[in-house]
Design a protein around this motif. Structure first.
Motif, mmCIF file in Angstrom:
data_model
loop_
_atom_site.group_PDB
_atom_site.id
_atom_site.type_symbol
_atom_site.label_atom_id
_atom_site.label_comp_id
_atom_site.label_asym_id
_atom_site.label_seq_id
_atom_site.Cartn_x
_atom_site.Cartn_y
_atom_site.Cartn_z
ATOM 1 N N GLU A 1 0.829 -1.203 0.000
ATOM 2 C CA GLU A 1 0.000 0.000 0.000
ATOM 3 C C GLU A 1 0.868 1.260 0.000
ATOM 4 N N TYR A 2 1.897 1.240 0.828
ATOM 5 C CA TYR A 2 2.733 2.430 0.978
ATOM 6 C C TYR A 2 3.424 2.792 -0.332
ATOM 7 N N GLY A 3 4.099 1.823 -0.933
ATOM 8 C CA GLY A 3 4.831 2.106 -2.166
ATOM 9 C C GLY A 3 3.934 2.450 -3.333
ATOM 10 N N VAL A 4 2.871 1.690 -3.512
ATOM 11 C CA VAL A 4 1.978 1.933 -4.645
ATOM 12 C C VAL A 4 1.251 3.269 -4.486
ATOM 13 N N SER A 5 0.869 3.618 -3.258
ATOM 14 C CA SER A 5 0.169 4.894 -3.044
ATOM 15 C C SER A 5 1.079 6.085 -3.337
ATOM 16 N N GLN A 6 2.387 5.945 -3.077
ATOM 17 C CA GLN A 6 3.328 7.006 -3.456
ATOM 18 C C GLN A 6 3.354 7.166 -4.982
ATOM 19 N N ALA A 7 3.441 6.028 -5.677
ATOM 20 C CA ALA A 7 3.492 6.069 -7.140
ATOM 21 C C ALA A 7 2.211 6.673 -7.714
ATOM 22 N N LEU A 8 1.067 6.302 -7.142
ATOM 23 C CA LEU A 8 -0.205 6.861 -7.612
ATOM 24 C C LEU A 8 -0.285 8.365 -7.341
ATOM 25 N N LEU A 9 0.264 8.808 -6.208
ATOM 26 C CA LEU A 9 0.254 10.241 -5.902
ATOM 27 C C LEU A 9 1.135 11.002 -6.893
ATOM 28 N N ARG A 10 2.298 10.451 -7.207
ATOM 29 C CA ARG A 10 3.168 11.102 -8.197
ATOM 30 C C ARG A 10 2.518 11.093 -9.582
ATOM 31 N N ALA A 11 1.848 10.003 -9.910
ATOM 32 C CA ALA A 11 1.189 9.917 -11.215
ATOM 33 C C ALA A 11 0.105 10.985 -11.336
ATOM 34 N N ALA A 12 -0.705 11.136 -10.291
ATOM 35 C CA ALA A 12 -1.766 12.150 -10.316
ATOM 36 C C ALA A 12 -1.164 13.545 -10.446
ATOM 37 N N ALA A 13 -0.067 13.787 -9.733
ATOM 38 C CA ALA A 13 0.585 15.104 -9.809
ATOM 39 C C ALA A 13 1.132 15.355 -11.212
ATOM 40 N N GLN B 1 3.014 9.392 16.612
ATOM 41 C CA GLN B 1 3.907 9.180 15.473
ATOM 42 C C GLN B 1 3.143 8.391 14.423
ATOM 43 N N ILE B 2 2.871 9.037 13.306
ATOM 44 C CA ILE B 2 2.208 8.381 12.175
ATOM 45 C C ILE B 2 3.328 7.745 11.367
ATOM 46 N N LYS B 3 3.580 6.473 11.664
ATOM 47 C CA LYS B 3 4.749 5.781 11.090
ATOM 48 C C LYS B 3 4.356 5.302 9.698
ATOM 49 N N THR B 4 4.734 6.061 8.707
ATOM 50 C CA THR B 4 4.143 5.943 7.379
ATOM 51 C C THR B 4 4.117 4.528 6.794
ATOM 52 N N THR C 1 13.394 5.374 1.784
ATOM 53 C CA THR C 1 14.191 5.835 0.645
ATOM 54 C C THR C 1 13.940 7.317 0.394
ATOM 55 N N ASP C 2 14.717 7.899 -0.521
ATOM 56 C CA ASP C 2 14.523 9.304 -0.874
ATOM 57 C C ASP C 2 13.123 9.548 -1.428
ATOM 58 N N LEU C 3 12.608 8.602 -2.233
ATOM 59 C CA LEU C 3 11.284 8.792 -2.835
ATOM 60 C C LEU C 3 10.180 8.801 -1.796
ATOM 61 N N SER C 4 10.229 7.872 -0.866
ATOM 62 C CA SER C 4 9.178 7.823 0.151
ATOM 63 C C SER C 4 9.275 9.037 1.071
ATOM 64 N N ALA C 5 10.486 9.503 1.342
ATOM 65 C CA ALA C 5 10.671 10.687 2.184
ATOM 66 C C ALA C 5 10.071 11.921 1.510
#
Length: 411
Positions: A130-142, A326-329, A361-365
């Protein structure tokens, strides 16, 4: 707005996965490693290099939007998902998640997340996925909307464009003294974490810990520029409870004693004790919070262990069982749920700290920065890794760039 293809690439996290149970049971450090047998299922050694899995969404214009999957440093402990197994995660993603990704509208972020993260075989997908794919989807939408990831979060959650930078919190790792000096010289907002994760660091009845707290305050006064006044934040990994006992009154007494040694500073104490279950943690932390508040203490409790998912965060926030979550992503799962978690905290008058792990990683950060700023969290973690310089530059520079873009529109 379709996704044409999906790329999966093995990679590295920025630190190591550690067996917390073995460390708490007395495993001794030998250089950078730990001596002894691992105790948590899945660990072949107490300390093992962190792995990650990048997911790239190939859009119709052939641009690729990336996100990174990984676990947290103390995987498999405190109610968290098991150790990140890159082969198992890759196989599951290929079989289950990729077909879903090829069938969604990537321009509609929350709708896309809802469809892709539906349960599989009556179980939730691994949170790392969920974490990795949701980052990719957020970047895609942007990318598709030609805007920032923060703008997408603001639009999807009906939030105003942010005006305030979010304070940044750095963590020291085991190189405590050197890294504290670095943080002070760089005027970090919140410091130093301290990694107080063993009896050797906490000391009998907490004496070593108290000496370290006083030293950090003293060093801040010595090296800090005029007017520099950071929040002092220490993660004790449950050691107050392990050393002092699990009586909320005794824990609160100890925390007040620590706060009294640094009266000029706001003091955050993360994970003072582990009461064994989420419900027990909620009940006992609520008592500690109440005692501290009634005394007018300058100390604040921060919850981490036993508060992993969005549902856990809602429990703690509604029960006022912490001053700061702490919202531990990676433990929350979808980064959209990180945004929801910040908003839940705000609705309940509880502080929201967008954290995460040194294993990221840098991307998730960078994605975490956009969510933190969009939701106006109370603080966010400098990540990944256990070094100060790299993490602080990644998170700090991303925030500076984002704020510059947002401010330009307001001129």
């Amino acid at each position: 707005m379709r996704i044409k293809d999906v790329i999966l690439v093995p990679g590295n996290g920025a630190f190591f996965y550690d067996d917390q149970d073995a460390i708490r049971s007395g495993a001794v450090q030998d250089g950078f490693t730990y001596v002894g047998r691992p105790l948590i299922l899945g660990f072949s050694a107490i300390r093992t290099p962190a792995a990650s899995l990048s997911v790239g969404l190939v859009l119709e214009d052939e641009t690729v939007a990336w996100g990174d999957m990984m676990g947290v440093q103390y995987s498999g402990a405190g109610g968290r998902d098991p150790l990140f197994d890159i082969n198992r995660i890759s196989d599951l993603t290929s079989r289950v998640v990729v077909p879903r990704l090829l069938d969604i509208d990537a321009s509609r972020y929350l709708d896309a997340c809802a469809k892709v993260f539906e349960s599989h075989e009556h179980k939730r997908l691994p949170l790392a996925v969920e974490y990795g794919v949701s980052q990719a989807l957020l970047r895609a939408a942007a990318q598709l909307h030609r805007t920032t990831m923060a703008d997408i979060i603001c639009s999807e959650f009906n939030l105003p464009l942010p005006t305030r930078r979010v304070p940044i919190y750095c963590q020291s790792g085991d190189a405590r003294e050197i890294n504290v000096d670095k943080m002070i010289l760089k005027a970090v907002d919140v410091l130093p974490h301290g990694l107080i994760n063993s009896r050797q660091k906490f000391g009998v009845e907490g004496q070593l810990f108290m000496e370290f707290v006083k030293w950090v305050a003293m060093r801040t006064r010595q090296l800090g520029r005029p007017g520099y006044h950071p929040v002092l934040h220490f993660d004790v990994y449950g050691w107050i409870g392990k050393e002092i006992g699990l009586e909320p009154q005794s824990i609160a007494d100890f925390i007040c004693k620590v706060a009294d040694t640094v009266p000029d500073f706001l003091l955050n104490i993360e994970s003072p004790a582990d009461f064994g279950s989420t419900q027990a943690q909620v009940e006992s932390y609520a008592k500690i919070v109440s005692i501290l508040d009634n005394r007018g203490s300058s100390a604040r409790i921060v919850v981490d262990e036993r508060c992993n998912t969005l549902e856990d965060i809602r429990l703690f926030a509604e029960a006022k069982a912490t001053h700061l979550v702490q919202i531990k992503t990676p433990d929350v799962g979808s980064i959209a749920d990180t945004a929801r978690a910040v908003l839940i905290c705000k609705q309940n008058g509880v502080g929201a700290y967008v954290g995460g792990s040194c294993t990221e990683t840098d991307l998730s950060a960078q994605a975490s920065v956009h969510v933190s700023v969009a939701t106006q969290a109370d603080m966010m973690l400098a990540k990944p890794g256990m070094g100060v310089d790299e993490a602080y530059s990644i998170v700090g520079n991303e925030q500076n760039r984002l704020m510059a873009m947002l401010n330009r529109r307001r001129v």
